[in-house]
Design a protein around this motif. Sequence first.
Motif, PDB file in Angstrom:
ATOM      1  N   LEU A   9       9.314   3.466  -5.200  1.00 48.41           N
ATOM      2  CA  LEU A   9      10.303   2.565  -4.603  1.00 48.41           C
ATOM      3  C   LEU A   9       9.708   1.781  -3.435  1.00 48.41           C
ATOM      4  N   TRP A  10       8.944   2.462  -2.568  1.00 45.30           N
ATOM      5  CA  TRP A  10       8.323   1.760  -1.430  1.00 45.30           C
ATOM      6  C   TRP A  10       7.334   0.713  -1.923  1.00 45.30           C
ATOM      7  N   ALA A  11       6.565   1.059  -2.950  1.00 44.59           N
ATOM      8  CA  ALA A  11       5.586   0.103  -3.484  1.00 44.59           C
ATOM      9  C   ALA A  11       6.287  -1.155  -3.978  1.00 44.59           C
ATOM     10  N   PHE A  12       7.416  -0.982  -4.638  1.00 45.94           N
ATOM     11  CA  PHE A  12       8.142  -2.131  -5.181  1.00 45.94           C
ATOM     12  C   PHE A  12       8.829  -2.933  -4.084  1.00 45.94           C
ATOM     13  N   PHE A  13       9.578  -2.256  -3.215  1.00 47.24           N
ATOM     14  CA  PHE A  13      10.396  -2.969  -2.234  1.00 47.24           C
ATOM     15  C   PHE A  13       9.619  -3.436  -1.000  1.00 47.24           C
ATOM     16  N   VAL A  14       8.648  -2.647  -0.551  1.00 47.62           N
ATOM     17  CA  VAL A  14       7.925  -3.010   0.664  1.00 47.62           C
ATOM     18  C   VAL A  14       6.707  -3.880   0.365  1.00 47.62           C
TER      19      VAL A  14
ATOM     20  N   VAL B 241       3.391   4.706   3.424  1.00 48.75           N
ATOM     21  CA  VAL B 241       3.595   3.268   3.644  1.00 48.75           C
ATOM     22  C   VAL B 241       2.799   2.833   4.865  1.00 48.75           C
ATOM     23  N   PHE B 242       2.866   3.628   5.928  1.00 43.22           N
ATOM     24  CA  PHE B 242       2.108   3.304   7.133  1.00 43.22           C
ATOM     25  C   PHE B 242       0.605   3.370   6.875  1.00 43.22           C
ATOM     26  N   ALA B 243       0.176   4.320   6.048  1.00 38.23           N
ATOM     27  CA  ALA B 243      -1.250   4.428   5.720  1.00 38.23           C
ATOM     28  C   ALA B 243      -1.735   3.181   4.985  1.00 38.23           C
ATOM     29  N   LYS B 244      -0.931   2.708   4.035  1.00 40.77           N
ATOM     30  CA  LYS B 244      -1.308   1.511   3.295  1.00 40.77           C
ATOM     31  C   LYS B 244      -1.298   0.287   4.210  1.00 40.77           C
TER      32      LYS B 244
ATOM     33  N   MET C 298       9.216  14.655  -5.718  1.00 41.06           N
ATOM     34  CA  MET C 298      10.010  13.427  -5.554  1.00 41.06           C
ATOM     35  C   MET C 298       9.285  12.388  -4.708  1.00 41.06           C
ATOM     36  N   VAL C 299       8.239  12.798  -4.010  1.00 42.08           N
ATOM     37  CA  VAL C 299       7.465  11.832  -3.237  1.00 42.08           C
ATOM     38  C   VAL C 299       6.912  10.750  -4.164  1.00 42.08           C
ATOM     39  N   LEU C 300       6.668  11.081  -5.418  1.00 43.18           N
ATOM     40  CA  LEU C 300       6.200  10.083  -6.386  1.00 43.18           C
ATOM     41  C   LEU C 300       7.256   9.007  -6.620  1.00 43.18           C
ATOM     42  N   VAL C 301       8.496   9.429  -6.724  1.00 43.12           N
ATOM     43  CA  VAL C 301       9.591   8.482  -6.942  1.00 43.12           C
ATOM     44  C   VAL C 301       9.786   7.608  -5.707  1.00 43.12           C
ATOM     45  N   TRP C 302       9.821   8.241  -4.538  1.00 48.14           N
ATOM     46  CA  TRP C 302       9.998   7.469  -3.308  1.00 48.14           C
ATOM     47  C   TRP C 302       8.836   6.492  -3.102  1.00 48.14           C
ATOM     48  N   SER C 303       7.625   6.932  -3.384  1.00 47.15           N
ATOM     49  CA  SER C 303       6.462   6.046  -3.235  1.00 47.15           C
ATOM     50  C   SER C 303       6.549   4.861  -4.182  1.00 47.15           C
TER      51      SER C 303
END
Length: 117
Positions: A80-85, A22-25, A73-78
């Motif tokens: 979620l971050w893409a959608f919510f953040v 998230v910080f990288a993006k 699971m990093v794929l799942v968390w990513s």
Amino acid sequence: MKKISIIIKLQFVIIIYSISSVFAKAAARQPFFSLKFFIWSGLELLFLAVYALFWQQMIKKIELSQAYANRAMVLVWSLLWAFFVFREPVSVQNIAGALLVMAGIAVINSGGEKENA
């Protein structure tokens, strides 16, 4: 019960790893060499360093093959971050893929109760 506790701790470590993306993006959205670019990049590096320290501790307590399987699971968390953040759209294929990853990890985690001493 101990195995579930280790899996929860492992997911916490994986969440830290996924937050670094998230910080990288966020850094990539800033003008190159701007103050905000360096702040976001610095946060990314900080989270990666914390992740590395925690990851080393986790692989002492869990089989390496199981740890790496859970890292998917990093794929799942990513997702979620893409959608919510970042308010990015999530497709049915994205959700199906995430569910497939989660099912595979559940199969790996439900294996024998063999733990390292």
